[in-house]
Structures are given as C-alpha cells and as structure tokens.
Design a protein around this motif. Structure first.
Motif, mmCIF file in Angstrom:
data_model
loop_
_atom_site.group_PDB
_atom_site.id
_atom_site.type_symbol
_atom_site.label_atom_id
_atom_site.label_comp_id
_atom_site.label_asym_id
_atom_site.label_seq_id
_atom_site.Cartn_x
_atom_site.Cartn_y
_atom_site.Cartn_z
ATOM 1 N N PRO A 355 36.223 23.496 27.018
ATOM 2 C CA PRO A 355 35.446 22.578 26.187
ATOM 3 C C PRO A 355 36.245 21.957 25.044
ATOM 4 N N ALA A 356 37.313 22.641 24.577
ATOM 5 C CA ALA A 356 38.142 22.067 23.520
ATOM 6 C C ALA A 356 39.398 21.416 24.097
ATOM 7 N N GLY A 357 39.547 21.438 25.423
ATOM 8 C CA GLY A 357 40.745 20.891 26.059
ATOM 9 C C GLY A 357 40.746 19.368 26.007
ATOM 10 N N LEU A 358 41.867 18.790 25.599
ATOM 11 C CA LEU A 358 41.907 17.340 25.407
ATOM 12 C C LEU A 358 41.543 16.570 26.672
#
Lengths: 443, 182
Positions: A355-358
């Motif tokens: 979910p925080a992966g670019l």
C-alpha cells in the motif's frame, strides 16, 4: 447460466461478474471452496507448535505444524459454537482453546479438552468426531503451502500442470537451485474497495496498464537507480504472455536471446550487484537454455499472484464480499543470501509494492474507481472489452530450440495483449458452470 | 540583560518550541509544501513505520515488525522520501491526482529525553499522537490514528527530524494505500 456474461472467444466479459451479489455467493461455493489456494510459507511455521493464521476465501484458517512436524490447515472455528479458536496472527502453542466455552484442540486438530465433560455430557460425546475441520488436501511445494477443501480436486502438481516451470521462477533460488526461498517476517495486509478479480486479472498479464505507472517511471525507483525495473534485461528479450486456458494460470515472462551477455542489475549497491551477477552465472550453468527465461507478474487461478523477479513477492486477493478485497502480500528472498542483500531487497520491495509502494499505490486507485463506476444500473449493462490480441497465440511456442509450455502470445512488437485475461475468465466460467471436479475433468 | 532562566521555565520553553515545530511541520504537509517539509529532515534521517500483529498479551515483544529486518509499511531514508515527493509532483501520480484533502492533527506532545542536559539541548526525543484525515475525490474518507516517536536534532540553530518511528493503531490497514506522509 453465464451465457452472454463471459464470452472469451469474442473477448467480451460482463460487468455483472464483478458486481453481482448472487454470482459472488456462487463464486465462494464453486471457485473458492474447490480450488487450491495459497495459505502461507513453511518458513512461517518452522517448529512443531508454530502457527500462522491465514485465510481461504472468506474463511479464517490456522496453518500449524503439529507435534509430529507435519503442517496442517484447519478451519479457525470451534466445533461447539463457531468462535475463532485463534485470534492471534502467528505464534507458538501446544493447543488452541476457544475462549467461549473452553473447548480445546491439539496442534493436530484433535479435540483434547471439554470443560466438565464427564458431568455435562456423560459418555455421549465422541471426541474423535469433533476435532477441528481440516482441509481435504494440503501440499508443501518448494516451501509454499497450498490447500483445498475439495477431496476431488486434482493433486496440486496436476492443478499446476505445465505452469510449474513458471512458478519455479519465483520459488527457486536466484542461482537456479531448487527451492531455497523464505519469506521476510511480516505480511502486508490491507483492504481495497474492489472485486477480487480486478487485481487477479491485472496480475495475470496486464502489460497494457503501464501508462498508469508513469509517475514512478519518471522518478525512478529501480534497483539500478533509474527507471522502475531493470529495463536493459527486458529490452533485449522477447516478451511473452503465457496462459494455460484449461487451468486458468498465467504469467508475463521474458525470454533472453541465447547469446546475450548478463545485463548488470542492482547497480545502486555494488555488493548486491556482484551477488546477483554471480547468481546469474550459476543459474545459466545449472539451467542451460531455460535460464534464458525470467518471470514477471502472473496469477495462479484463482487468486494467488506471484511476481517472480523484481520485486519478488506473492500476493493473495482474498474476497471480502463482491465489493471488497483484502490483500495479503508476502516478500521472498533466498534463505542463504547475505544479510546486506536481504536488507537491500527488503527496502526495495516495500518501496515498490504494497500500500505504500510507489508502484502499487496507483493500481489500487484504478481498481477502486473502476469497480465503483461499474456498479450502476446503466453501467452494468455494458460489458468490458477483452479483444486485444485475439487469435494471436500459439500452443507450440519455440525459440532457438527451446520449447515453452502453455499457450503463448509473443507481444514483443504489440507490447500487450489480453490473451492471459481471456484464459483466466475462461477457466473461471468453467468452474462456475461445473457441478464437480469430475465434470471439469471430463473431456 | 536577560534574567537567568529557571530549569522549569527552560523545560516549558523547550516544549513550546518543539510543539510549534511539529505544528508547522503538519501545516507544510497539509498545504502540500512537500519540498519544505523534506528540508526538515537531516541527511541521515530514518523514517519508518512498523506493522503490528495480534499477539498474546504477554508477548508484546512480537507485536511490532522489527526495524531493519522485517517487512514494514515504510522504511525510508531522505533520498527515497525525496522520490515520493517527486512522484507527487509529476502530475500523473493517479493515486493522488486529483490531490487528496488531508488534515494532520498533532497532540499529546511529550518530551521524553533531552541531550545534553541544561537549558539548550541539541537532541530531544519527542512522542506525539496523530490523527490524519484524508478525503479524496468525492466521498472517499480515511481516518488514521496513532503515535510518533521522533528524534529531533538542532542543526544550525534549527530543529530537524533525524528519526521518526510511526506507530499505526491498525493491523490490517483499513485504507487502500499510503500516498501521504505521517
């Protein structure tokens, strides 16, 4: 039943199969209660008594190594009134005790404790009939744990079929040894407001959506500093979309020319780059012509998606109603890789995926709003288009004497096709229409 | 002539200064002044957000994923935080285009440590609570609540963030993505 909803020969799939409550309930019965599902990795349950709570379809399951060292998968629900017997995510135990009335079960699932048993039940209660519900079949394939509720389901390796070669791209060590992977501690778990088939079909082979990742291409998060992946390796390769329409599995793969030099990778970190260069040399020595093959994203029918190379992850798209999906993402490394390599990969993986992966952030936005905009009375009258690349695949793919299993579309020139998605929905339709595995196996 | 400052007053002034720093920082984020926000971090800054597991009450040591070893929600240095800012500025980062409306509420600020002892420390450990509200496009709304543990360092007379640990009070993330900063 699905006539007019799924027509893969013409490349038409109705929005109904993504938004209908009725079809969703049938999916849980016919797809999720019968198919082989990924439940975890053996490195999460190393010792007898170790457990990890996973999910199959909508249901909670306990993956546990019993006292005899055997990995078992149980429904996480007490046989007396259904309370979860384990509400911890993972750990170590000698038994699972229901907090409601106190029934307790051994790590082999046997009912071992019933409060006041003698006075309350007398001699009637036959404990051997009231152990935890266990899956019909469980398989440990190179460390990856798979289970099915259906005793008639084909053995896992038959379910996998020719796809084995491609799953091995994920599960074998970088240097070509069989197996040898472990998961990094911690599983990303998050909710997406969309039907589970959006991510499953995206990972099955949607090269076409690269436009939605333009922002990450522009800033560059690749392990070699620029771009988001190792483009040099890909640019010299043939781009293949591999599908197994009779199984539903698929993967995007790349095939290097036989004489291509090893493309430098991981140049952000010289030690890591050197490690991968040596691994690649070893892999080519061990695997010969097959080492020309390297993997991208894929989907093992129905809801498990390996991402075989950069980053190296495994996702499961758990259905949570027709309009919601709970994603679980595991991250894999070679168990015996040096600590600095593991650390570099760990940081790169989570900066890319999850979910925080670019990269993955934008996927969730697309699936969220594609699903929402497909729910309306008018919207659901209009089918989705899956015509891309119709009629351009072959079941007899060969390159410089190397034959590859599966029905393969070479998209080196075209850039993309929906060949893999059609394979996925064709198999989905077969499972939804067949009353049993026997019926599916019939010619 | 300045009057000598009592230790009590020095602590009060320090807390005031730190609170104002954190509020200004929140303001930069909510106003999307990301480059100015990034400039608040030291060159060797670490920004990380562990995940949390459900574990038995007596086994709290296993509740958080470990820094430097396990999978976390974030595990960043200043350079990769800069990439995130760059991505937000591309205009084609669809997860934040159109941009979300975000409000950071910072509260319960506590000074946990101050080095060296005395009236003007150069490093302070600070704990705070956050409540982040995100509303995007039309009705999509997220509320994230948790704690932060910061190490602030005074560089050339100004506070900077040398380390930030973000503790989210969720195990399954109840939002589709983390496109914003904590």
């Amino acid at each position: 039943m699905l006539d007019g909803l799924v027509d893969v020969e013409r490349g038409i799939v109705s929005r109904e199969i993504f938004v209908s409550e009725e079809l969703y309930r049938q999916e849980l019965e016919r797809v999720f209660a019968r198919a082989w599902l990924f439940v975890g990795h053996e490195s999460q349950v190393r010792q007898p008594g170790d457990f990890f709570v996973s999910s199959m379809g909508e249901e909670s399951v306990i993956v546990c190594r019993d006292g005899a060292g055997r990995v078992r998968v149980f429904l996480n629900s007490c046989r007396h009134r259904g309370m979860k017997v384990c509400r911890y995510d993972e750990g170590h135990t000698v038994e699972f005790t229901c907090p409601y009335h106190g029934w307790s079960y051994g790590t082999d699932g046997a009912l071992v404790g019933v409060p006041f048993a003698k006075d309350a039940y007398g001699p009637r209660l036959d404990r051997t009939r009231w152990g935890l519900v266990e899956v019909a079949q469980m398989t440990n394939y190179k460390g990856a744990l798979w289970a099915t509720w259906d005793p008639e389901a084909p053995a896992f390796l038959d379910y996998l079929g020719g796809y084995k070669l491609y799953l091995d791209l994920l599960l074998d060590a970088w240097d070509g040894r069989e197996g040898g992977t472990e998961v990094i501690g911690g599983v990303h778990k998050w909710l997406i407001p969309c039907n589970w088939k959006f991510p499953a079909e995206n990972f099955s082979g949607d090269r076409y959506h690269n436009v939605s990742h333009r922002s990450v291409d522009l800033v560059g998060i690749g392990p070699s500093g620029k771009g988001r992946r190792d483009m040099q390796e890909r640019n010299q390769a043939r781009w293949l979309d591999v599908s197994f329409p009779d199984l539903g599995h698929s993967m995007i793969v790349f095939l290097r020319p036989p004489d291509a030099p090893i493309a430098p990778a991981y140049q952000d970190a010289p030690d890591v780059a050197e490690y991968f260069r040596r691994c690649e040399e070893e892999r080519q020595r061990r695997r010969g012509a097959q080492a020309r093959l390297f993997g991208g994203p894929g989907t093992i029918f129905p809801n498990t998606s390996p991402l075989a190379r950069q980053p190296r992850t495994l996702a499961v798209w758990h259905p949570r109603g027709p309009h919601q999906t709970e994603v679980w993402r595991w991250y894999l490394v070679d168990a015996d890789a040096p600590a600095e390599v593991k650390d570099f990969l760990r940081q790169y993986y989570i900066r890319y995926s999850g979910p925080a992966g670019l990269t993955e952030q934008d996927d969730m936005e697309n699936w969220n709003y594609a699903h929402g905009a497909s729910r309306g009375t008018i919207a659901r009258r209009y089918a989705y288009n899956y015509e891309m690349g119709l009629g351009r695949a072959t079941a007899r793919f060969e390159d410089h004497g190397l034959a590859l299993p599966g029905v393969i579309a070479d998209v080196t020139e075209a850039n993309a096709s929906e060949h893999n998605q059609r394979g996925f929905y064709g198999r989905w339709r077969q499972l939804m229409e067949a009353a049993s595995w026997k019926e599916l196996a019939a010619p | 002539m300045n009057a000598p400052v009592s230790p009590e007053l020095a602590r009060f002034l320090l807390k005031q200064e730190v609170e104002e720093f954190l509020y200004r920082e929140a303001e930069l984020l909510d106003e999307r002044r990301y480059e100015e926000w990034l400039a608040l971090f030291t060159e060797d800054a670490r920004y990380w957000m562990p995940m949390r597991r459900n574990v038995p009450a007596g086994e709290g040591g296993r509740e958080f994923t470990r820094e430097g070893t396990d999978v976390n929600w974030f595990d960043e240095g200043k350079a990769t935080l800069g990439r995130r800012v760059g991505q937000l500025r591309t205009g084609v980062h669809w997860a934040e285009e159109p941009p979300s409306r975000i409000c950071h509420m910072i509260a319960n600020v506590q000074i946990l440590s101050a080095q060296p002892a005395g009236p003007s420390p150069t490093e302070v450990g600070v704990k705070s609570r956050f409540l982040i509200y995100r509303n995007r496009v039309e009705t999509e709304t997220d509320v994230l609540v948790g704690k932060r543990e910061d190490l602030l360092r005074r560089v050339d007379g100004r506070w900077q963030i040398a380390r930030r640990k973000i503790i989210l009070d969720q195990s399954v993330l109840l939002t589709k993505n983390l496109t914003f900063f904590f």
